[in-house]
Design an enzyme around this catalytic site. Sequence first.
Site, short mmCIF file in Angstrom:
data_model
loop_
_atom_site.label_atom_id
_atom_site.label_comp_id
_atom_site.label_asym_id
_atom_site.label_seq_id
_atom_site.Cartn_x
_atom_site.Cartn_y
_atom_site.Cartn_z
N SER A 252 -57.48 11.69 -12.68
CA SER A 252 -57.16 10.38 -13.27
C SER A 252 -55.81 9.86 -12.78
O SER A 252 -54.96 10.64 -12.31
CB SER A 252 -57.14 10.51 -14.79
OG SER A 252 -56.12 11.40 -15.17
N GLU B 299 -56.20 11.39 -5.02
CA GLU B 299 -57.44 10.61 -5.12
C GLU B 299 -57.66 10.35 -6.59
O GLU B 299 -58.04 11.25 -7.35
CB GLU B 299 -58.62 11.41 -4.53
CG GLU B 299 -58.51 11.67 -3.03
CD GLU B 299 -58.75 10.41 -2.20
OE1 GLU B 299 -59.16 9.37 -2.74
OE2 GLU B 299 -58.52 10.49 -0.97
N CYS C 243 -65.90 8.15 -9.44
CA CYS C 243 -64.67 7.36 -9.31
C CYS C 243 -64.97 6.00 -8.71
O CYS C 243 -64.38 5.00 -9.09
CB CYS C 243 -63.67 8.12 -8.46
SG CYS C 243 -64.32 8.64 -6.86
P1 NAD Z 1 -57.90 14.64 -15.06
O1 NAD Z 1 -56.80 13.93 -14.38
O2 NAD Z 1 -57.87 14.78 -16.53
O3 NAD Z 1 -58.00 16.15 -14.51
C1 NAD Z 1 -58.18 16.43 -13.15
C2 NAD Z 1 -57.66 17.82 -12.86
O4 NAD Z 1 -56.24 17.85 -13.07
C3 NAD Z 1 -58.22 18.92 -13.77
O5 NAD Z 1 -58.43 20.07 -13.00
C4 NAD Z 1 -57.10 19.14 -14.77
O6 NAD Z 1 -57.11 20.42 -15.37
C5 NAD Z 1 -55.89 18.96 -13.89
N1 NAD Z 1 -54.64 18.62 -14.60
C6 NAD Z 1 -54.50 18.11 -15.85
N2 NAD Z 1 -53.17 17.90 -16.11
C7 NAD Z 1 -52.50 18.28 -15.01
C8 NAD Z 1 -51.11 18.27 -14.65
N3 NAD Z 1 -50.16 17.84 -15.48
N4 NAD Z 1 -50.78 18.70 -13.42
C9 NAD Z 1 -51.71 19.11 -12.54
N5 NAD Z 1 -53.05 19.15 -12.82
C10 NAD Z 1 -53.42 18.73 -14.05
O7 NAD Z 1 -59.24 13.96 -14.54
P2 NAD Z 1 -60.73 14.25 -15.01
O8 NAD Z 1 -60.92 13.65 -16.36
O9 NAD Z 1 -61.05 15.69 -14.80
O10 NAD Z 1 -61.58 13.43 -13.91
C11 NAD Z 1 -61.92 12.10 -14.03
C12 NAD Z 1 -60.97 11.25 -13.22
O11 NAD Z 1 -60.99 11.63 -11.85
C13 NAD Z 1 -61.37 9.79 -13.22
O12 NAD Z 1 -60.22 8.99 -13.38
C14 NAD Z 1 -61.98 9.59 -11.83
O13 NAD Z 1 -61.95 8.27 -11.36
C15 NAD Z 1 -61.11 10.49 -11.02
N6 NAD Z 1 -61.76 10.79 -9.74
C16 NAD Z 1 -61.26 10.26 -8.58
C17 NAD Z 1 -61.89 10.50 -7.37
C18 NAD Z 1 -61.38 9.93 -6.07
O14 NAD Z 1 -61.80 10.40 -5.02
N7 NAD Z 1 -60.51 8.94 -6.08
C19 NAD Z 1 -63.05 11.27 -7.35
C20 NAD Z 1 -63.53 11.79 -8.54
C21 NAD Z 1 -62.87 11.55 -9.74
#
Ligand code: NAD
Length: 470
Positions: free
Chosen positions: A222, A243, A277
């Site tokens: 995110s 990303e 995404c």
């Molecule tokens: P998220 O940001 O909550 O978590 C993603 C990952 O980050 C998880 O593995 C989580 O454990 C880890 N994380 C959480 N806090 C962290 C921190 N402080 N430091 C480092 N890592 C940390 O996202 P989500 O809910 O798992 O996924 C959905 C999001 O991902 C949506 O916003 C979606 O659009 C995005 N996404 C983007 C792409 C792209 O290619 N641009 C592709 C797929 C998903």
Amino acid sequence: MSTLAQFSMTIGGKSVASPTQFDVLDPATAQAVATAPMCTVDQLDEAMQSASAALPVWSADLDTRRAVLEEVATVLENAAEHLAAVLTAEQGKPLKQAKYEFTSSADWFRYYAKLAQETELLNDDATARVDGVRKPLGVVAAITPWNFPILLANWKLAPALAAGNTVVLKPSPFTPTATLALGELLRGILPAGVLNVISGDHDLGAAMTAHPAVRKISFTGSVATGHKVAASAAGDLKRTTLELGGNDPAIVLDDVEPDAIADKLFWGALMNCGQACSAIKRLYVPQNRVGAFFDALADRARSARVGVGTERSSQLGPINNAPQHERVVGLVADAVAHGARALSGSAPDSGYFHPVTVLQGVSEGVRIVDEEQFGPVIPVIGYTDAEDAMQRANSTSFGLSGSVWSADPERAAGLAQRLECGTAWVNSHLALAPHIPFGGAKHSGIGVENGPLGLNEFTRLQVIWRPGSA
Ligand code: NAD
């Protein structure tokens, strides 16, 4: 003794358990189906040390890397059927789509196994010969979300490993088991320490980004977490590829009939139950056609087969997790409270299922339009003319991708170029390929994945000057 499936971490080529475990839920039932290890601080250090120790040998021999990556591709294809069941159990998506994550990953490994990594001749004259040489960055921290756990992990692993880096990979706590199984599968193929797979909560991700052994963070998730990753990376100037989230607009021009494109629009929005995404999240259509597009999409919402991923007939699974389910329910309720008309199909009354829902009568200023909804909902929004549509499509801090739809592809392409996003499609949405770069503009990301540019993100450039031919 627990009857839940158990998975181990891969550190230094070995199976590693942890003193504590956490439950992994099946989103179709909200019941635990597996446990995953909660990586300790010491185990994170071990993973980083083993990745550092494996670097000199792995980075030294491109031919070996190419051969190993080809082998990984074959192994992924062979294991796809079996591991798809593991992915479906924790992610919820239909088995066929889970299998695709593995087979498509094989395409990425094959592409990067073959991609040229040549020294670039930058100058060659009487004064100097100058070469640009690409060097690996070192240990990569790879962090992935829960929507495409395997495909997105392999979008990172294939180029990172091809370039000669070693990796510590952490999946989302909502979907750790298929990634842990991937680590188990590749233990005998990748040399020890080249790929380490660990699991834990969000704090483990933060600890990875702060770890001094890491020289590159490749993060998909995110926007909110992206901010934290960037701030953490700044501490010791780690490179990052981010990303992040999207709120993709699709603009339909006034020369297209709803039924001609409704299927494509529907699946452009609903792929992976809207948890993509770069899925369509805002559909802009001419004001006088809002009703016709709403009806065409509502027909498809009524007949969409939402069900458990193990059921052959299911086209869409559940939302992956409770917080996300609650969020989508809340966004739809908020839209209705703001006067939206909603039409929902059917979905099982269990777990985190949500029916496909089409909305009409919403606009900017309502949360479902302004925020990234990430669920099975399509808001149909009316516009007055193409300029109005373009201005509103761009009136967001997101900039991942978008599309323009028209009977005249040239006209659409002209408008597509004005979309402020990383990828703009004409008459399609969500086309992706290993050799085509993908990344976000604005807050949707920094850097790209895929293609030669995606490989470069895992390298640094060294410039070598020699005397010229004079
Ligand atoms: P998220 O940001 O909550 O978590 C993603 C990952 O980050 C998880 O593995 C989580 O454990 C880890 N994380 C959480 N806090 C962290 C921190 N402080 N430091 C480092 N890592 C940390 O996202 P989500 O809910 O798992 O996924 C959905 C999001 O991902 C949506 O916003 C979606 O659009 C995005 N996404 C983007 C792409 C792209 O290619 N641009 C592709 C797929 C998903």
